[in-house]
Design a protein around this motif. Structure first.
Motif, PDB file in Angstrom:
ATOM      1  N   VAL A  77       0.978  -1.151   0.126  1.00  0.00           N
ATOM      2  CA  VAL A  77       0.149  -0.138   0.051  1.00  0.00           C
ATOM      3  C   VAL A  77       0.956   1.302  -0.077  1.00  0.00           C
ATOM      4  N   LYS A  78       0.832   1.883  -1.164  1.00  0.00           N
ATOM      5  CA  LYS A  78       1.703   3.199  -1.438  1.00  0.00           C
ATOM      6  C   LYS A  78       0.787   4.190  -0.655  1.00  0.00           C
ATOM      7  N   SER A  79       1.711   5.578  -0.535  1.00  0.00           N
ATOM      8  CA  SER A  79       0.982   6.801  -0.148  1.00  0.00           C
ATOM      9  C   SER A  79       0.264   7.289  -1.189  1.00  0.00           C
ATOM     10  N   PRO A  80      -1.138   7.605  -0.816  1.00  0.00           N
ATOM     11  CA  PRO A  80      -1.874   8.131  -1.671  1.00  0.00           C
ATOM     12  C   PRO A  80      -1.718   9.765  -1.971  1.00  0.00           C
ATOM     13  N   PHE A  81      -0.934  10.304  -1.116  1.00  0.00           N
ATOM     14  CA  PHE A  81      -0.604  11.691  -1.071  1.00  0.00           C
ATOM     15  C   PHE A  81       1.256  12.011  -0.752  1.00  0.00           C
ATOM     16  N   GLU A  82       1.373  13.302  -1.067  1.00  0.00           N
ATOM     17  CA  GLU A  82       2.650  13.539  -0.837  1.00  0.00           C
ATOM     18  C   GLU A  82       2.684  14.598   0.178  1.00  0.00           C
ATOM     19  N   GLY A  83       3.544  14.590   1.288  1.00  0.00           N
ATOM     20  CA  GLY A  83       3.819  15.700   2.068  1.00  0.00           C
ATOM     21  C   GLY A  83       4.409  15.034   3.383  1.00  0.00           C
ATOM     22  N   ASN A  84       4.196  15.754   4.415  1.00  0.00           N
ATOM     23  CA  ASN A  84       5.076  15.799   5.589  1.00  0.00           C
ATOM     24  C   ASN A  84       4.136  14.772   6.763  1.00  0.00           C
ATOM     25  N   VAL A  85       4.838  13.643   7.119  1.00  0.00           N
ATOM     26  CA  VAL A  85       3.852  12.828   8.123  1.00  0.00           C
ATOM     27  C   VAL A  85       3.495  13.694   9.278  1.00  0.00           C
ATOM     28  N   LEU A  86       2.420  13.251   9.881  1.00  0.00           N
ATOM     29  CA  LEU A  86       2.048  13.963  11.132  1.00  0.00           C
ATOM     30  C   LEU A  86       1.923  13.037  12.234  1.00  0.00           C
TER      31      LEU A  86
ATOM     32  N   PRO B 215      -5.903   1.482  12.138  1.00  0.00           N
ATOM     33  CA  PRO B 215      -4.695   2.483  12.151  1.00  0.00           C
ATOM     34  C   PRO B 215      -4.862   3.361  11.100  1.00  0.00           C
ATOM     35  N   SER B 216      -4.138   4.549  11.243  1.00  0.00           N
ATOM     36  CA  SER B 216      -4.299   5.734  10.453  1.00  0.00           C
ATOM     37  C   SER B 216      -2.920   6.167  10.320  1.00  0.00           C
ATOM     38  N   VAL B 217      -2.573   7.047   9.185  1.00  0.00           N
ATOM     39  CA  VAL B 217      -1.512   7.718   8.990  1.00  0.00           C
ATOM     40  C   VAL B 217      -1.993   9.250   8.432  1.00  0.00           C
ATOM     41  N   ALA B 218      -1.413  10.202   9.034  1.00  0.00           N
ATOM     42  CA  ALA B 218      -1.875  11.441   8.721  1.00  0.00           C
ATOM     43  C   ALA B 218      -0.621  12.393   8.038  1.00  0.00           C
ATOM     44  N   VAL B 219      -1.035  13.012   7.049  1.00  0.00           N
ATOM     45  CA  VAL B 219       0.173  13.742   6.191  1.00  0.00           C
ATOM     46  C   VAL B 219      -0.433  15.206   5.931  1.00  0.00           C
ATOM     47  N   LYS B 220       0.538  16.086   6.087  1.00  0.00           N
ATOM     48  CA  LYS B 220       0.142  17.627   5.692  1.00  0.00           C
ATOM     49  C   LYS B 220       0.691  17.457   4.188  1.00  0.00           C
ATOM     50  N   PRO B 221      -0.460  17.744   3.378  1.00  0.00           N
ATOM     51  CA  PRO B 221      -0.188  17.464   1.907  1.00  0.00           C
ATOM     52  C   PRO B 221       0.639  18.582   1.303  1.00  0.00           C
ATOM     53  N   THR B 222       1.443  18.228   0.384  1.00  0.00           N
ATOM     54  CA  THR B 222       2.274  19.363  -0.333  1.00  0.00           C
ATOM     55  C   THR B 222       2.006  19.161  -1.846  1.00  0.00           C
ATOM     56  N   SER B 223       1.179  18.403  -2.161  1.00  0.00           N
ATOM     57  CA  SER B 223       0.425  18.353  -3.709  1.00  0.00           C
ATOM     58  C   SER B 223      -0.962  18.423  -3.757  1.00  0.00           C
ATOM     59  N   ASP B 224      -1.551  18.685  -4.724  1.00  0.00           N
ATOM     60  CA  ASP B 224      -2.928  18.718  -5.024  1.00  0.00           C
ATOM     61  C   ASP B 224      -3.715  17.670  -5.598  1.00  0.00           C
ATOM     62  N   THR B 225      -3.219  16.479  -5.373  1.00  0.00           N
ATOM     63  CA  THR B 225      -3.751  15.235  -5.940  1.00  0.00           C
ATOM     64  C   THR B 225      -3.751  14.067  -4.946  1.00  0.00           C
ATOM     65  N   LEU B 226      -4.851  13.293  -4.941  1.00  0.00           N
ATOM     66  CA  LEU B 226      -4.712  11.939  -3.970  1.00  0.00           C
ATOM     67  C   LEU B 226      -4.660  10.851  -5.107  1.00  0.00           C
ATOM     68  N   ARG B 227      -3.891  10.000  -4.871  1.00  0.00           N
ATOM     69  CA  ARG B 227      -3.814   8.613  -5.834  1.00  0.00           C
ATOM     70  C   ARG B 227      -4.020   7.277  -5.178  1.00  0.00           C
ATOM     71  N   ALA B 228      -4.395   6.395  -6.096  1.00  0.00           N
ATOM     72  CA  ALA B 228      -4.853   5.125  -5.436  1.00  0.00           C
ATOM     73  C   ALA B 228      -3.611   4.589  -5.116  1.00  0.00           C
ATOM     74  N   PRO B 229      -3.499   4.185  -3.532  1.00  0.00           N
ATOM     75  CA  PRO B 229      -2.599   3.527  -2.681  1.00  0.00           C
ATOM     76  C   PRO B 229      -2.431   2.089  -3.217  1.00  0.00           C
ATOM     77  N   CYS B 230      -3.068   1.591  -3.776  1.00  0.00           N
ATOM     78  CA  CYS B 230      -3.137   0.283  -4.372  1.00  0.00           C
ATOM     79  C   CYS B 230      -4.283  -0.376  -5.245  1.00  0.00           C
ATOM     80  N   ASP B 231      -4.213  -1.390  -5.992  1.00  0.00           N
ATOM     81  CA  ASP B 231      -5.245  -1.862  -6.748  1.00  0.00           C
ATOM     82  C   ASP B 231      -6.563  -1.957  -5.902  1.00  0.00           C
ATOM     83  N   GLY B 232      -7.781  -1.594  -6.500  1.00  0.00           N
ATOM     84  CA  GLY B 232      -8.799  -2.089  -5.492  1.00  0.00           C
ATOM     85  C   GLY B 232     -10.130  -1.345  -6.256  1.00  0.00           C
ATOM     86  N   ILE B 233     -11.203  -1.540  -5.468  1.00  0.00           N
ATOM     87  CA  ILE B 233     -12.553  -0.779  -6.155  1.00  0.00           C
ATOM     88  C   ILE B 233     -12.908   0.214  -5.276  1.00  0.00           C
ATOM     89  N   ILE B 234     -13.613   1.166  -5.890  1.00  0.00           N
ATOM     90  CA  ILE B 234     -14.020   2.416  -5.271  1.00  0.00           C
ATOM     91  C   ILE B 234     -15.416   1.961  -4.597  1.00  0.00           C
TER      92      ILE B 234
END
Length: 166
Positions: free
Chosen positions: A20-29, A46-65
């Motif tokens: 599972v890759k990061s869906p966002f770019e930024g600094n981990v909080l 469990p969660s991971v929080a990020v202060k984003p530095t980009s304007d796009t969220l991407r799929a962290p892995c293959d799946g279904i919305i």
């Protein structure tokens, strides 16, 4: 040399183990900085929080919305028996209806790295100075213990964790 080693090791990785890759770019909080107690206490999972530095969220892995929120700032991706909840911002009551541009529909199959939604980061930071993106793994019995990356900064290709979806 490292490429061959990585390719060899990927063959040894069980097919039920998903990166599972990061869906966002930024600094981990640290989660202690998140005012939302459901997320900071890992109530849902469990969660991971990020202060984003980009304007796009991407799929962290293959799946279904599975689900998209009314404000288009959050969605759920189903990966086997596991659900990944991705939130762009935790204060939807502050967000106007047109701040988020959703790029997928419920039921769509997504692949790793595919754009899911975009937003104007500058405007969101003005509206919500605590604008944060969060990835939560909804707890299910099939999840074995795992831990998120210890990186302080994440990029779209950063592997956050490996998930056993069997």
């Amino acid at each position: 040399m490292f490429y061959r080693l990585r390719k060899f090791l990927s063959v040894l990785e069980p097919s039920t183990l998903k990166r599972v890759k990061s869906p966002f770019e930024g600094n981990v909080l640290p989660l202690s900085m998140i005012k939302n107690t459901i997320i900071s206490s890992n109530v849902i999972g469990p969660s991971v929080a990020v202060k984003p530095t980009s304007d796009t969220l991407r799929a962290p892995c293959d799946g279904i919305i599975k689900t998209i929120s009314d404000k288009h700032n959050a969605l759920i991706i189903e990966v086997g028996k596991v659900q990944l909840i991705i939130n762009a911002g935790l204060n939807p009551q502050k967000y106007h209806d047109n701040l988020f541009v959703i790029k997928v529909r419920e039921g769509d199959t997504v692949t790793t790295g595919m754009p899911l939604l975009s937003y104007n980061l500058e405007i969101l930071n003005q509206i919500d100075p605590c604008f944060t993106c969060v990835l939560t793994v909804r707890q299910v019995k099939s999840i074995r213990s795992f831990s998120f990356t210890s990186n302080k900064k994440v990029f779209f290709d950063t592997v956050l964790f490996r998930l056993n979806i069997s």
